[in-house]
Write a protein that holds these residues in place. Structure first.
Motif, PDB file in Angstrom:
ATOM      1  N   ALA A  49       4.053   7.256  -7.084  1.00  0.00           N
ATOM      2  CA  ALA A  49       5.306   7.613  -7.772  1.00  0.00           C
ATOM      3  C   ALA A  49       5.683   9.058  -7.436  1.00  0.00           C
ATOM      4  CB  ALA A  49       5.142   7.446  -9.273  1.00  0.00           C
ATOM      5  N   LEU A  50       4.674   9.912  -7.423  1.00  0.00           N
ATOM      6  CA  LEU A  50       4.899  11.330  -7.099  1.00  0.00           C
ATOM      7  C   LEU A  50       5.403  11.483  -5.667  1.00  0.00           C
ATOM      8  CD1 LEU A  50       4.546  14.288  -8.059  1.00  0.00           C
ATOM      9  CD2 LEU A  50       2.273  14.219  -7.076  1.00  0.00           C
ATOM     10  N   THR A  77       6.256  -1.049   0.402  1.00  0.00           N
ATOM     11  CA  THR A  77       5.635  -1.888   1.433  1.00  0.00           C
ATOM     12  C   THR A  77       4.496  -1.159   2.169  1.00  0.00           C
ATOM     13  OG1 THR A  77       7.431  -1.247   2.906  1.00  0.00           O
ATOM     14  CG2 THR A  77       7.622  -3.407   1.877  1.00  0.00           C
ATOM     15  N   PHE A  92       9.011  10.372  -5.527  1.00  0.00           N
ATOM     16  CA  PHE A  92       9.845  11.398  -6.173  1.00  0.00           C
ATOM     17  C   PHE A  92      10.053  12.600  -5.240  1.00  0.00           C
ATOM     18  CE2 PHE A  92      10.029  15.117  -9.154  1.00  0.00           C
ATOM     19  CZ  PHE A  92      11.231  14.803  -9.755  1.00  0.00           C
ATOM     20  N   MET A 151      -3.502  15.027  -5.514  1.00  0.00           N
ATOM     21  CA  MET A 151      -3.259  15.333  -6.927  1.00  0.00           C
ATOM     22  C   MET A 151      -4.235  14.575  -7.836  1.00  0.00           C
ATOM     23  SD  MET A 151      -0.976  17.537  -7.127  1.00  0.00           S
ATOM     24  CE  MET A 151      -0.827  18.375  -5.585  1.00  0.00           C
ATOM     25  N   PRO A 152      -4.618  15.186  -8.961  1.00  0.00           N
ATOM     26  CA  PRO A 152      -5.615  14.539  -9.829  1.00  0.00           C
ATOM     27  C   PRO A 152      -5.035  13.426 -10.708  1.00  0.00           C
ATOM     28  CG  PRO A 152      -4.975  16.633 -10.745  1.00  0.00           C
ATOM     29  CD  PRO A 152      -4.207  16.489  -9.475  1.00  0.00           C
ATOM     30  N   TYR A 153      -4.420  12.454 -10.075  1.00  0.00           N
ATOM     31  CA  TYR A 153      -3.813  11.339 -10.808  1.00  0.00           C
ATOM     32  C   TYR A 153      -4.309  10.025 -10.217  1.00  0.00           C
ATOM     33  CZ  TYR A 153      -0.397  14.469 -12.986  1.00  0.00           C
ATOM     34  OH  TYR A 153       0.203  15.445 -13.722  1.00  0.00           O
ATOM     35  N   GLY A 154      -4.007   8.938 -10.923  1.00  0.00           N
ATOM     36  CA  GLY A 154      -4.335   7.608 -10.419  1.00  0.00           C
ATOM     37  C   GLY A 154      -3.473   7.279  -9.217  1.00  0.00           C
ATOM     38  N   ASN A 207      -1.338   4.852  -8.545  1.00  0.00           N
ATOM     39  CA  ASN A 207       0.064   4.501  -8.792  1.00  0.00           C
ATOM     40  C   ASN A 207       0.893   5.749  -9.111  1.00  0.00           C
ATOM     41  OD1 ASN A 207      -0.071   1.625  -8.432  1.00  0.00           O
ATOM     42  ND2 ASN A 207      -1.353   1.639 -10.264  1.00  0.00           N
ATOM     43  N   ALA A 208       0.263   6.641  -9.877  1.00  0.00           N
ATOM     44  CA  ALA A 208       0.958   7.890 -10.212  1.00  0.00           C
ATOM     45  C   ALA A 208       1.195   8.720  -8.949  1.00  0.00           C
ATOM     46  CB  ALA A 208       0.142   8.679 -11.224  1.00  0.00           C
ATOM     47  N   ARG A 209       0.201   8.707  -8.052  1.00  0.00           N
ATOM     48  CA  ARG A 209       0.348   9.470  -6.798  1.00  0.00           C
ATOM     49  C   ARG A 209       1.482   8.902  -5.948  1.00  0.00           C
ATOM     50  NH1 ARG A 209      -5.875  10.158  -4.765  1.00  0.00           N
ATOM     51  NH2 ARG A 209      -6.679  10.959  -6.700  1.00  0.00           N
TER      52      ARG A 209
END
Lengths: 139, 527
Positions: free
Chosen positions: A75-76, A122, A79, A66-69, A71-73
């Motif tokens: 989190a994704l 972890t 989720f 995905m085109p995200y940073g 940390n965002a990846r």
């Protein structure tokens, strides 16, 4: 192959932590067969959820694209794995609906999500490593 | 301030507001507060969207739905409110013309919500000493803690005194957590997460603009394109046609052959449909009688479902024939006439289905499905008109689906302006002498219908007496015809429910019912 090992790590950690957390819950509620419960949860968990590895691997691969940073990846990924857990437990309710209580399933989902959160956090280092291009790592 | 951080703050504030106004309340006046916040935040974050005409029309539709949530408070108005809000968010955030593609973008918003939420947060890069210390602490503590837990369990089971001591500590902890969770329950935490999900889906735009870039490539007017045979053969459907048609499916004469096949098919289908329409006009339009002993529902249910399927299939067939270059073929005149004739005949079929529904309503009164059939027929009629426009104006399937989706949204918004439960109850009770009053169904309608039922209590009593007389000789385990008792229970339930709600759940429909019962002396002031 790397994504598969990362998926394996996340899956194994989650199942193990889930069994530990539920085992602690069994101690707290003074169940006489704590070790039996823990053992059943551990072995049963590994056996029953093994097919989920396929989905976990796909989700890890997809979230990393995905085109995200980073940390965002992560989190994704967390989720989407929580949603996978929810679907898994819903499937269990559908299979053994008469023997399972919704309240119990909700608690179980909560506990497994906590275990997953610890597992993903972890494994963060491996996820970052697989996300970073080689030339950036050398720098 | 960084716009990303503003987004996160707005989403968090929205989730908190959602938690405060909707917790143990129903969607009513609180919706105005939450929606006001969402719309303000949306147009603050994407200020240029206000200039878009589609956004303005959608905003109007959304405000109509919001008003209907306050006025009628029906399930339909709530669904329409949610649909228009989500679509509005998609049209504000992305460049779209079609509802379908906007829906896709919104789905991406929902799927990417976790990433969109975390993305603006800037984590410190490079070696972080503090983080490393915590990480080391966790790693060092992991095995000792597991060992501790294992031996704790062993001692707990082996030593009674230790077990008692641990039990007392456990009880104190339990008391602490019980008090803590009484104040802040798990359910409320989950509700907060739900608020976060809804607010995030509306306010956070995903970074993937797959659907908007795909839609940008599509246009309303059909373009003549040359597709090579090799490319056509990649299509599985073409391969199937090739098996049936053989060499006629390709080569110089392929288009002509396709035209001939289409014309023959449409002529045959038109003849068949003409027979059906003549039968319908003769029996339904000109010589219809309710037959004694034959239930009307049989004619309507069995007939309607199949006819609706046939009409939808008819549209699909036309779309198949006019999918590509056949639209530009010079000698397609008869194919086009055949298609127009079939559209007109299908429109007559729609009218026949409508008439069937009318006969059913005239005999048994209004009900949800009967109204649903009317709406479906309206949509089918719009579909047929747009298929005609598509063929006549050489339009794409994208145009067809786009216009039909907008028509569906318009119909949905307009449908919210009527309180259907009240209309059903009023219509059926007004025609009590000609229509069979289905009291159990009327008792299942929403609270706004209660005053009407209460005013017509004599009709209910009469029906109860009739059913009692019919089942006089049969043994009964429970009273399924105690309509008056059931009505009184519904009224009491309504009054009790209203007592649980605050001003946030105020809506005109409930206020009207409440006022009616206050006048009757059933309840005292609630809010």
């Amino acid at each position: 192959m790397k994504t598969f090992f990362i998926s394996l790590k996340i899956w194994a950690k989650t199942v193990f932590l889930n069994a530990c957390l539920l085992g602690l819950g069994a101690v707290y509620s003074k169940e006489p067969e704590v070790f039996d419960t823990l053992l059943v949860l551990l072995i049963g968990g590994f056996l029953i959820t093994a097919p989920l590895l396929l989905f976990i691997e796909k989700l890890v691969r997809l979230s990393l694209r995905m085109p995200y940073g980073i940390n965002a990846r992560i989190a994704l990924l967390f989720f989407s794995l929580v949603i996978l857990i929810m679907f898994f437990y819903l499937f269990m309710v559908w299979l053994f609906g008469d023997h399972l209580e919704i309240k119990g399933i909700l608690s179980l989902t909560g506990v497994t999500s906590v275990a997953l959160l610890i597992a993903v956090l972890t494994t963060r280092k491996s996820l970052i490593k697989i996300n970073t291009p080689q030339n950036e790592l050398i720098k | 301030m960084n716009k990303g951080l503003i987004k996160i703050m707005l989403v968090t504030a929205g989730a908190v507001l959602f938690n405060l106004v909707f917790w143990q309340e129903k969607l009513a006046l609180n919706t105005v507060l939450f929606d006001g916040f969402l719309l303000t935040a949306l147009f603050f974050l994407y200020p240029h969207a206000g200039q878009n005409a589609t956004v303005r029309w959608l905003l109007l539709g959304h405000i109509i739905c919001l008003t209907m949530v306050i006025v009628h408070n029906t399930e339909l108005s709530k669904i329409a409110f949610a649909v228009t809000l989500l679509l509005l968010a998609a049209f504000v955030e992305y460049v779209h013309r079609s509802v379908w593609f906007a829906g896709g973008s919104l789905l991406l918003n929902i799927l990417m919500i976790a990433a969109s939420f975390v993305e603006p947060i800037k984590f410190r890069r490079g070696p972080v000493v503090k983080g490393k210390v915590i990480s080391r602490f966790i790693r060092f503590a992991f095995f000792p803690l597991i060992l501790l837990a294992v031996f704790f369990c062993i001692y707990l089971l082996a030593n009674n005194v230790f077990s008692d001591l641990a039990g007392r500590i456990g009880a104190q902890l339990e008391l602490f957590f019980t008090r803590f969770f009484d104040f802040f329950s798990w359910q409320r935490l989950l509700f907060l997460l739900l608020g976060l999900l809804i607010t995030g889906a509306v306010l956070l735009k995903s970074k993937i603009d797959y659907f908007s870039s795909r839609e940008a490539r599509l246009q309303d007017g059909l373009q003549r394109t040359r597709i090579t045979l090799r490319k056509r053969r990649e299509n599985a459907f073409f391969q199937l046609i090739e098996v049936v048609m053989g060499r006629m499916a390709n080569g110089m004469m392929a288009l002509k052959n396709e035209n001939t096949t289409g014309t023959i098919s449409l002529v045959l289908l038109n003849v068949l449909l003409l027979v059906i329409n003549i039968i319908d006009v003769n029996f339904l339009w000109l010589n219809f009688h309710y037959k004694e002993g034959e239930p009307v529902y049989k004619m309507v249910h069995e007939g309607t479902e199949l006819l609706i399927v046939s009409i939808v299939l008819a549209m699909a067939i036309l779309l198949f024939f006019f999918k590509g270059n056949l639209n530009f073929y010079k000698r397609n005149k008869w194919l086009k006439y055949g298609a127009y004739a079939w559209i007109v005949q299908n429109a007559i079929l729609v009218s026949s289905v409508c008439l069937r529904d009318y006969y059913y309503i005239a005999k048994h009164g209004l009900a949800y499905k009967r109204i649903g059939v009317l709406f479906f027929l309206l949509m089918v009629l719009i579909g047929l008109i747009t298929v005609f426009v598509k063929i006549y104006g050489k339009k794409t399937n994208y145009f067809l689906f786009r216009i039909n989706a907008w028509a569906a949204i318009t119909v949905l918004v307009l449908a919210t302006t009527i309180h259907w439960d009240e209309l059903i109850a009023g219509y059926n009770l007004q025609r009590k002498n000609t229509v069979e009053v289905d009291v159990p169904f009327l008792l299942s309608l929403s609270d706004k219908a209660l005053p009407l039922l209460d005013t017509n209590i004599v009709v209910l009593q009469k029906r109860q007496n009739e059913l009692d007389a019919l089942s006089n000789n049969r043994p009964r385990n429970y009273c399924d015809t105690c309509f008056i008792e059931q009505l009184k229970q519904r009224e009491q339930k309504f009054v009790n429910e209203q007592k649980q709600l605050s001003w946030l759940s105020w809506n005109y429909a409930d206020a009207y019912t409440e006022k009616y019962f206050q006048r009757k002396g059933l309840s005292t002031a609630i809010h």
